[in-house]
Scaffold this motif. Structure first.
Motif, PDB file in Angstrom:
ATOM      1  N   ALA A  67       0.510  -0.857   0.100  1.00 15.10           N
ATOM      2  CA  ALA A  67       0.201   0.111   0.028  1.00 15.10           C
ATOM      3  C   ALA A  67       0.921   1.257  -0.152  1.00 15.10           C
ATOM      4  N   ARG A  68       1.608   1.279   0.719  1.00  9.94           N
ATOM      5  CA  ARG A  68       2.917   2.399   1.131  1.00  9.94           C
ATOM      6  C   ARG A  68       3.701   2.256  -0.641  1.00  9.94           C
ATOM      7  N   PHE A  69       4.193   0.800  -0.791  1.00 10.37           N
ATOM      8  CA  PHE A  69       4.505   1.510  -2.500  1.00 10.37           C
ATOM      9  C   PHE A  69       3.753   2.207  -3.329  1.00 10.37           C
ATOM     10  N   LEU A  70       2.406   1.774  -3.540  1.00  7.31           N
ATOM     11  CA  LEU A  70       1.308   2.063  -4.540  1.00  7.31           C
ATOM     12  C   LEU A  70       1.314   4.460  -4.209  1.00  7.31           C
ATOM     13  N   LEU A  71       1.213   4.046  -2.968  1.00  2.02           N
ATOM     14  CA  LEU A  71       0.731   5.519  -1.941  1.00  2.02           C
ATOM     15  C   LEU A  71       2.050   6.782  -2.726  1.00  2.02           C
ATOM     16  N   SER A  72       2.807   5.668  -3.242  1.00  2.00           N
ATOM     17  CA  SER A  72       4.626   6.700  -3.451  1.00  2.00           C
ATOM     18  C   SER A  72       4.421   6.568  -5.324  1.00  2.00           C
ATOM     19  N   LEU A  73       4.002   5.719  -5.280  1.00  2.00           N
ATOM     20  CA  LEU A  73       3.970   5.527  -6.854  1.00  2.00           C
ATOM     21  C   LEU A  73       3.085   6.802  -7.471  1.00  2.00           C
ATOM     22  N   VAL A  74       1.606   7.440  -6.744  1.00  3.01           N
ATOM     23  CA  VAL A  74       0.427   8.054  -7.054  1.00  3.01           C
ATOM     24  C   VAL A  74       1.493   9.486  -6.444  1.00  3.01           C
ATOM     25  N   GLY A  75       1.932   9.405  -5.528  1.00  2.00           N
ATOM     26  CA  GLY A  75       2.941  10.474  -5.121  1.00  2.00           C
ATOM     27  C   GLY A  75       2.210  11.458  -4.096  1.00  2.00           C
ATOM     28  N   LEU A  76       1.391  10.239  -3.452  1.00  2.00           N
ATOM     29  CA  LEU A  76       0.836  10.037  -1.703  1.00  2.00           C
ATOM     30  C   LEU A  76       2.005   9.896  -0.871  1.00  2.00           C
ATOM     31  N   GLU A  77       3.264   9.860  -0.450  1.00  2.00           N
ATOM     32  CA  GLU A  77       4.250   9.468  -0.077  1.00  2.00           C
ATOM     33  C   GLU A  77       3.790  11.411   0.990  1.00  2.00           C
ATOM     34  N   GLY A  78       3.623  10.287   3.031  1.00  2.00           N
ATOM     35  CA  GLY A  78       3.618  11.129   3.851  1.00  2.00           C
ATOM     36  C   GLY A  78       2.506  11.429   4.148  1.00  2.00           C
ATOM     37  N   PHE A  79       0.869  10.989   3.024  1.00  2.00           N
ATOM     38  CA  PHE A  79      -0.575  11.420   3.907  1.00  2.00           C
ATOM     39  C   PHE A  79      -0.930  10.052   3.951  1.00  2.00           C
ATOM     40  N   GLU A  80      -0.483   8.890   3.749  1.00  2.00           N
ATOM     41  CA  GLU A  80      -0.890   7.655   4.287  1.00  2.00           C
ATOM     42  C   GLU A  80      -1.425   7.965   5.574  1.00  2.00           C
ATOM     43  N   ASP A  81      -0.939   8.248   6.734  1.00  2.00           N
ATOM     44  CA  ASP A  81      -2.158   8.341   8.210  1.00  2.00           C
ATOM     45  C   ASP A  81      -3.136   9.806   8.272  1.00  2.00           C
ATOM     46  N   LYS A  82      -3.109  10.473   7.017  1.00  4.17           N
ATOM     47  CA  LYS A  82      -3.817  11.502   6.790  1.00  4.17           C
ATOM     48  C   LYS A  82      -5.898  10.613   6.749  1.00  4.17           C
ATOM     49  N   ARG A  83      -6.162  11.828   7.257  1.00  2.82           N
ATOM     50  CA  ARG A  83      -7.886  11.742   6.894  1.00  2.82           C
ATOM     51  C   ARG A  83      -8.678  12.481   5.107  1.00  2.82           C
ATOM     52  N   SER A 131     -10.544  12.936   4.520  1.00  3.24           N
ATOM     53  CA  SER A 131     -11.128  15.310   4.732  1.00  3.24           C
ATOM     54  C   SER A 131     -10.296  15.990   4.792  1.00  3.24           C
ATOM     55  N   GLU A 132      -9.084  15.288   4.980  1.00  2.12           N
ATOM     56  CA  GLU A 132      -8.036  16.274   4.723  1.00  2.12           C
ATOM     57  C   GLU A 132      -7.109  16.615   2.955  1.00  2.12           C
ATOM     58  N   LEU A 133      -7.198  15.729   2.524  1.00  2.00           N
ATOM     59  CA  LEU A 133      -6.394  15.633   1.220  1.00  2.00           C
ATOM     60  C   LEU A 133      -7.946  16.634   0.065  1.00  2.00           C
ATOM     61  N   SER A 134      -6.967  16.595  -1.166  1.00  2.00           N
ATOM     62  CA  SER A 134      -8.118  17.524  -1.915  1.00  2.00           C
ATOM     63  C   SER A 134      -8.050  16.755  -2.818  1.00  2.00           C
ATOM     64  N   GLY A 135      -9.204  17.160  -3.332  1.00  2.00           N
ATOM     65  CA  GLY A 135      -9.675  16.162  -4.520  1.00  2.00           C
ATOM     66  C   GLY A 135      -8.757  15.598  -5.436  1.00  2.00           C
ATOM     67  N   GLY A 136      -8.293  15.919  -6.576  1.00  2.00           N
ATOM     68  CA  GLY A 136      -7.029  14.918  -7.090  1.00  2.00           C
ATOM     69  C   GLY A 136      -6.196  13.887  -6.376  1.00  2.00           C
ATOM     70  N   MET A 137      -6.476  14.581  -4.672  1.00  2.00           N
ATOM     71  CA  MET A 137      -5.530  13.779  -4.224  1.00  2.00           C
ATOM     72  C   MET A 137      -5.862  12.358  -4.065  1.00  2.00           C
ATOM     73  N   ARG A 138      -7.509  12.523  -3.248  1.00  2.00           N
ATOM     74  CA  ARG A 138      -8.425  11.264  -2.733  1.00  2.00           C
ATOM     75  C   ARG A 138      -8.451  10.558  -3.964  1.00  2.00           C
ATOM     76  N   GLN A 139      -8.475  11.224  -5.464  1.00  2.86           N
ATOM     77  CA  GLN A 139      -8.390  10.224  -6.269  1.00  2.86           C
ATOM     78  C   GLN A 139      -7.278   9.485  -6.991  1.00  2.86           C
ATOM     79  N   ARG A 140      -6.311   9.957  -6.615  1.00  2.00           N
ATOM     80  CA  ARG A 140      -4.540   9.518  -6.380  1.00  2.00           C
ATOM     81  C   ARG A 140      -5.329   7.524  -5.578  1.00  2.00           C
ATOM     82  N   ALA A 141      -5.755   8.263  -4.053  1.00  6.80           N
ATOM     83  CA  ALA A 141      -5.970   7.568  -3.000  1.00  6.80           C
ATOM     84  C   ALA A 141      -7.281   6.274  -3.791  1.00  6.80           C
ATOM     85  N   SER A 142      -7.805   6.581  -4.736  1.00  7.84           N
ATOM     86  CA  SER A 142      -8.772   5.760  -4.467  1.00  7.84           C
ATOM     87  C   SER A 142      -8.595   4.605  -5.586  1.00  7.84           C
TER      88      SER A 142
END
Lengths: 255, 265
Positions: free
Chosen positions: B118-134, B136-147
């Motif tokens: 999961a951490r690898f995938l998140l870093s792949l889409v540029g969401l490194e460091g956001f693993e423990d955020k909720r 609601s704390e992310l922008s629309g684009g970031m949420r789409q990346r997480a999705s």
């Protein structure tokens, strides 16, 4: 002014101003004690009847809490049934609205006659009857308005309905549930007190209020009101604390 | 070569109060393994119905959907989905959101391995460091990346994207297009993308299927030959302009307007 000091000092000042105004109103009009009580009358009233406040307050509290607990269990089940089945919602909703529209004060004599002498049961029953409605409605709305994509995410992986309920539907409904529970807390107190006052049986703060009424003891009556408000606030903030634990995520960070 | 996704003569109608409403009528789509098909068409032509059919969330009235040489009869765990609405669970952290499918799908990964993935995938889409955020704390684009990460965590062989970038602003969208290419390089999948954006379709897909208006059938298929990893500059070449022109023309036909008519309007 510091933010925390303000959050504490401003409400305290407001309360003090309110009490002073009340005191002044009674003093200015020269109202006697059998007509109106002043804030300064309350501490002596509490002192005089303290053991009664403790025992009666406890009776009111536990009967309210038990009624509320039953309302949560029954209301949640009913909400789940209505939330998942359209047919059941169509069938139950008119009944529920009709039942809720009946002023519960009129139910008191009926319940008191049906279960003569079972005062605890009657009181719990009324607290329950008056407070399950908002819980049932909010749970059913929470479940029926779940966006289909949420379901699809899990269903496309082959998850069962039960899994979808536990993992998504239930947690997602929690903020609505707690919103309703806050309303239900207040309503349950109304139910308990209705029974205690309209069908007096010598138990609970309602009975204490009633004895104040027969003796035109306004300080006692107002002291009971304050005690009821105190219990209501305690229970309300208990629910708020639960909400923070189980649905704290729904609270957006300020800004 | 065997096609990973095969949609053969699919017809489907919804039952409404006013009688059956046909949405799909004779749909033919074939996607080879590792291919990426984009489906474009007029609004309301049944594109989302198509995704639900591939995911096994519903069955077509007629015709067949095949995945991996098997007829689709119900939901299967080898599919990953992402929608326009990222539908992240607000009460979970981003990491826990990404891990959700593994709680349903049986997986060989240990808890620790799953988390690493999961951490690898998140870093792949540029969401490194956001693993423990909720969420609601992310922008629309970031949420789409997480999705997107959630859709990929269980290593699906088919990724279904139902207008995942539709609600994003133009710059964020282009960012995500490039992310998609980066992801596909590291995490190969066979993709089905539903979109309204023609530039998006030729940038991401190697096959663009134009559906006709309702009831939808396959009207036109444009092959977009790949010349290695694409860059945004590729969208501003004569070849791309020509492809966009063809697609625009086909969409107009699908909408029931001939290009000549449009000039007269």
């Amino acid at each position: 002014m510091n933010k925390h000091i303000r959050a504490f000092v401003v409400p305290v000042i407001a309360v003090v101003v309110f009490l002073l105004f009340w005191e002044w109103l009674v003093w200015f009009n020269g109202w006697p004690r059998f007509k109106m009580a002043a804030p300064s009358d309350l501490p002596p009233a509490f002192e005089r009847h303290w053991p009664l406040f403790l025992s009666m307050g406890w009776q009111t509290l536990w009967r309210t809490v038990v009624g509320l607990f039953l309302a949560v269990v029954f209301g949640t089940l009913l909400g789940m049934i209505m939330g998942f089945s359209r047919t059941m919602r169509d069938a139950l909703y008119p009944l529920l609205v009709g039942f809720n529209a009946i002023p519960k004060a009129t139910v008191v004599p009926i319940v008191a006659l049906m279960f003569v002498g079972q005062h605890d049961f009657n009181t719990v029953l009324l607290a329950f009857m008056i407070s399950f409605f908002p819980i049932a409605v909010s749970v059913s709305i929470g479940l029926s308005t779940l966006e289909p994509e949420y379901r699809d995410i899990l269903r496309s992986l082959g998850a069962s309905q039960a899994t979808i309920f536990w993992k998504i539907a239930l947690p997602k409904t929690l903020p609505e549930f707690f919103g309703a529970l806050k309303v239900a807390v207040t309503l349950a107190f109304i139910g308990t007190n209705l029974m205690e006052i309209v069908s007096p049986h010598g138990r609970g703060l309602g009975a204490l209020f009633d004895s104040g009424r027969t003796n035109s003891d306004f300080p006692l009556m107002f002291a009971v009101l304050i005690a009821l408000a105190f219990l209501g606030i305690v229970l309300y903030y208990f629910v708020v604390a639960l909400e923070k634990i189980f649905a704290g995520w729904a609270e957006r960070a300020p800004g | 070569m065997q096609n990973l996704i095969e949609i053969k003569g699919v017809k489907h109608a919804y039952q409404t109060d006013a009688g059956p409403l046909p949405v799909l009528d004779g749909l033919e789509i074939a996607v080879p393994e590792g291919g990426f098909v984009a489906v474009v068409g007029p609004s309301g032509c049944g594109k989302s119905t198509l995704t639900r059919l591939i995911a096994g969330l519903m069955k077509p009235d007629h015709g067949e959907v095949w995945l991996h040489g098997e007829k689709v009869k119900g939901p299967r765990s080898t599919v990953g989905m992402a929608f326009q609405n990222p539908v992240l669970l607000e009460w979970r952290t981003i990491l826990k959101n990404v891990l959700l499918p593994l709680e349903i799908v049986p997986s060989k990964l240990t808890r620790k391995q799953a988390e690493e993935r999961a951490r690898f995938l998140l870093s792949l889409v540029g969401l490194e460091g956001f693993e423990d955020k909720r969420p609601s704390e992310l922008s629309g684009g970031m949420r789409q990346r997480a999705s997107l990460c959630r859709a990929l965590i269980h290593q699906p062989d088919v990724l279904i994207l139902d207008e995942p970038f539709g609600a994003l602003d133009a710059f964020t969208r282009e960012d995500l297009w490039q992310t998609m290419h980066r992801v596909k390089e590291r995490e190969p999948f066979t993709g089905v993308l539903i979109t309204h954006d023609l530039r998006e379709s030729i940038f991401l897909a190697d096959q663009v299927v134009v559906l006709s208006g309702r009831p939808a059938r396959t009207q036109y298929v444009l092959e977009v030959p790949s010349r290695g990893p694409r860059t945004l500059d590729d969208l501003y070449t004569p070849v791309a302009a020509e492809q966009l022109n063809i697609l625009r023309h086909q969409i107009q036909i699908a909408q029931g307007r001939s290009p000549a008519e449009e000039g007269a309007e």
